[in-house]
Design a protein around this motif. Sequence first.
Motif, PDB file in Angstrom:
ATOM      1  N   ILE A  13      -8.608  11.350  -3.524  1.00  0.00           N
ATOM      2  CA  ILE A  13      -9.567  10.251  -3.358  1.00  0.00           C
ATOM      3  C   ILE A  13      -8.975   9.078  -2.583  1.00  0.00           C
ATOM      4  N   GLY A  14      -7.907   9.322  -1.859  1.00  0.00           N
ATOM      5  CA  GLY A  14      -7.368   8.287  -1.001  1.00  0.00           C
ATOM      6  C   GLY A  14      -6.845   7.072  -1.742  1.00  0.00           C
ATOM      7  N   GLY A  15      -6.240   7.299  -2.919  1.00  0.00           N
ATOM      8  CA  GLY A  15      -5.649   6.202  -3.670  1.00  0.00           C
ATOM      9  C   GLY A  15      -6.648   5.213  -4.235  1.00  0.00           C
ATOM     10  N   LEU A  16      -7.928   5.579  -4.283  1.00  0.00           N
ATOM     11  CA  LEU A  16      -8.937   4.634  -4.761  1.00  0.00           C
ATOM     12  C   LEU A  16      -8.910   4.453  -6.272  1.00  0.00           C
ATOM     13  N   ASN A  17      -8.075   5.207  -6.959  1.00  0.00           N
ATOM     14  CA  ASN A  17      -7.843   4.906  -8.370  1.00  0.00           C
ATOM     15  C   ASN A  17      -6.959   3.671  -8.505  1.00  0.00           C
ATOM     16  N   TYR A  18      -6.289   3.276  -7.416  1.00  0.00           N
ATOM     17  CA  TYR A  18      -5.545   2.015  -7.357  1.00  0.00           C
ATOM     18  C   TYR A  18      -6.445   0.976  -6.672  1.00  0.00           C
ATOM     19  N   GLN A  19      -7.571   0.708  -7.288  1.00  0.00           N
ATOM     20  CA  GLN A  19      -8.580  -0.137  -6.663  1.00  0.00           C
ATOM     21  C   GLN A  19      -8.143  -1.606  -6.560  1.00  0.00           C
ATOM     22  N   ILE A  20      -7.348  -2.073  -7.520  1.00  0.00           N
ATOM     23  CA  ILE A  20      -6.865  -3.457  -7.464  1.00  0.00           C
ATOM     24  C   ILE A  20      -5.995  -3.641  -6.223  1.00  0.00           C
ATOM     25  N   GLU A  21      -5.077  -2.726  -6.011  1.00  0.00           N
ATOM     26  CA  GLU A  21      -4.194  -2.807  -4.855  1.00  0.00           C
ATOM     27  C   GLU A  21      -4.982  -2.701  -3.551  1.00  0.00           C
ATOM     28  N   HIS A  22      -5.996  -1.852  -3.560  1.00  0.00           N
ATOM     29  CA  HIS A  22      -6.821  -1.708  -2.362  1.00  0.00           C
ATOM     30  C   HIS A  22      -7.552  -3.004  -2.043  1.00  0.00           C
ATOM     31  N   HIS A  23      -8.090  -3.666  -3.058  1.00  0.00           N
ATOM     32  CA  HIS A  23      -8.846  -4.898  -2.817  1.00  0.00           C
ATOM     33  C   HIS A  23      -7.938  -6.052  -2.397  1.00  0.00           C
ATOM     34  N   LEU A  24      -6.727  -6.069  -2.886  1.00  0.00           N
ATOM     35  CA  LEU A  24      -5.806  -7.143  -2.505  1.00  0.00           C
ATOM     36  C   LEU A  24      -5.180  -6.893  -1.144  1.00  0.00           C
ATOM     37  N   PHE A  25      -4.959  -5.624  -0.810  1.00  0.00           N
ATOM     38  CA  PHE A  25      -4.251  -5.286   0.430  1.00  0.00           C
ATOM     39  C   PHE A  25      -5.087  -4.318   1.265  1.00  0.00           C
ATOM     40  N   THR A  26      -6.220  -4.811   1.764  1.00  0.00           N
ATOM     41  CA  THR A  26      -7.119  -3.947   2.531  1.00  0.00           C
ATOM     42  C   THR A  26      -6.513  -3.525   3.868  1.00  0.00           C
ATOM     43  N   GLY A  27      -5.450  -4.197   4.283  1.00  0.00           N
ATOM     44  CA  GLY A  27      -4.797  -3.851   5.538  1.00  0.00           C
ATOM     45  C   GLY A  27      -3.623  -2.906   5.375  1.00  0.00           C
ATOM     46  N   VAL A  28      -3.493  -2.307   4.201  1.00  0.00           N
ATOM     47  CA  VAL A  28      -2.388  -1.383   3.920  1.00  0.00           C
ATOM     48  C   VAL A  28      -2.951   0.018   3.674  1.00  0.00           C
ATOM     49  N   CYS A  29      -2.362   1.021   4.281  1.00  0.00           N
ATOM     50  CA  CYS A  29      -2.793   2.411   4.096  1.00  0.00           C
ATOM     51  C   CYS A  29      -2.632   2.841   2.631  1.00  0.00           C
ATOM     52  N   HIS A  30      -3.538   3.677   2.167  1.00  0.00           N
ATOM     53  CA  HIS A  30      -3.567   4.033   0.745  1.00  0.00           C
ATOM     54  C   HIS A  30      -2.331   4.815   0.279  1.00  0.00           C
ATOM     55  N   VAL A  31      -1.568   5.380   1.204  1.00  0.00           N
ATOM     56  CA  VAL A  31      -0.386   6.154   0.788  1.00  0.00           C
ATOM     57  C   VAL A  31       0.663   5.264   0.127  1.00  0.00           C
ATOM     58  N   HIS A  32       0.528   3.940   0.260  1.00  0.00           N
ATOM     59  CA  HIS A  32       1.501   3.005  -0.306  1.00  0.00           C
ATOM     60  C   HIS A  32       1.058   2.398  -1.641  1.00  0.00           C
ATOM     61  N   TYR A  33      -0.178   2.676  -2.072  1.00  0.00           N
ATOM     62  CA  TYR A  33      -0.699   2.013  -3.276  1.00  0.00           C
ATOM     63  C   TYR A  33       0.129   2.303  -4.527  1.00  0.00           C
ATOM     64  N   ARG A  34       0.588   3.537  -4.647  1.00  0.00           N
ATOM     65  CA  ARG A  34       1.322   3.918  -5.863  1.00  0.00           C
ATOM     66  C   ARG A  34       2.573   3.066  -6.051  1.00  0.00           C
ATOM     67  N   LYS A  35       3.239   2.710  -4.948  1.00  0.00           N
ATOM     68  CA  LYS A  35       4.436   1.879  -5.055  1.00  0.00           C
ATOM     69  C   LYS A  35       4.102   0.390  -5.128  1.00  0.00           C
ATOM     70  N   LEU A  36       2.931   0.029  -4.626  1.00  0.00           N
ATOM     71  CA  LEU A  36       2.498  -1.370  -4.717  1.00  0.00           C
ATOM     72  C   LEU A  36       2.066  -1.738  -6.134  1.00  0.00           C
ATOM     73  N   ALA A  37       1.477  -0.776  -6.850  1.00  0.00           N
ATOM     74  CA  ALA A  37       0.866  -1.052  -8.151  1.00  0.00           C
ATOM     75  C   ALA A  37       1.813  -1.714  -9.152  1.00  0.00           C
ATOM     76  N   PRO A  38       3.034  -1.214  -9.372  1.00  0.00           N
ATOM     77  CA  PRO A  38       3.932  -1.871 -10.333  1.00  0.00           C
ATOM     78  C   PRO A  38       4.269  -3.312  -9.943  1.00  0.00           C
ATOM     79  N   ILE A  39       4.353  -3.588  -8.647  1.00  0.00           N
ATOM     80  CA  ILE A  39       4.643  -4.946  -8.187  1.00  0.00           C
ATOM     81  C   ILE A  39       3.472  -5.868  -8.504  1.00  0.00           C
TER      82      ILE A  39
END
Length: 327
Positions: free
Chosen positions: A265-291
């Motif tokens: 689903i293109g990392g859309l389970n990390y929806q918070i990270e997606h909404h904060l960083f719309t200019g970042v590709c979803h492959v990075h959400y998993r590492k962004l989430a803990p931060i």
Amino acid sequence: MYVKTVIMLMLYFLPYCCIVLGFGASSIWLFLGFWLLMAVGMCGIGTAVMHDANHGTYSRNKKVNNFISHVLEVIGGYTVTWKIQHNVLHHTYTNVAGLDEDIDSIIFLRLSPNQKYYWFHRYQYLYAWFFYMMMTLFWMTAKDYLQVIRYKQHDLLIKQKVSLPQAVFRITLYKLFYYSYILVLPILFAGVAWYWVIAGFLLMHFAAGLFLSCVFQPSHVMESSAFLMPVLKEGKSQMEDSWAIHEVANTTDFAPNNRILSWFIGGLNYQIEHHLFTGVCHVHYRKLAPIVRATAKQYGLPYHLQPTFLRALLEHARMLKRLGKRP
């Protein structure tokens, strides 16, 4: 992203080729199975390919992003209306009734405590799933036309550098292309009765619409969401919180440990990270989430998280029932 794109396109077009070449003619169950597999590919293209491209994060190259974004027209949509509804309205005014069209859908669904209540909403936790199934079918038929007319009235087409006549002409052209290959060719060459082609087409859209709704709705329509509305300050209507805090307060992550779901689903389970960083590709959400989670905790901000996909759906259903009660 390139590998994922090839896989998602194959999931959609390989079963389509099997349908047109008549490989499903020997068994209706096999024939319908091909359509279901197309629904899987359609969901994957929408969430893991087209979504990033239309946000400009698929590639560092703008031309690549623009080219890949038009895969949306291949599966029946229109990039201009999608960008306005999603990038402009949803990402700017998340959960703000009257502005976020993701929650302003039809009268039968009350997806915000700030929307008008009707008596039949008490049953929406039961029937909402039917309307979710209709989502992509409505999108591929009437929604784009209705949106461009509405967006013209609110001067939202200007920034997309398209006029209303141009938009209507292009939508019509894209729809003719879509329905020609998705219905006309299978009716002519699939080797089954026309009504089975229609049945398969509807099955594909019902499955895709339900799944996509089940991915997006638990990300925002939850009991934990704030649903704050603008207030008057010095004669101007504005939000009490900053944009970033508003996004965190109205968004929910789910199933952070489900790597397969997240990939599909293109990392859309990390929806918070997606909404904060719309200019970042979803492959990075998993590492962004803990931060993001640690930073939210540091500043005393909410960070809504559901441990599994099923739990998120159950909480969403509970919210539908809550919104179905008379205020």
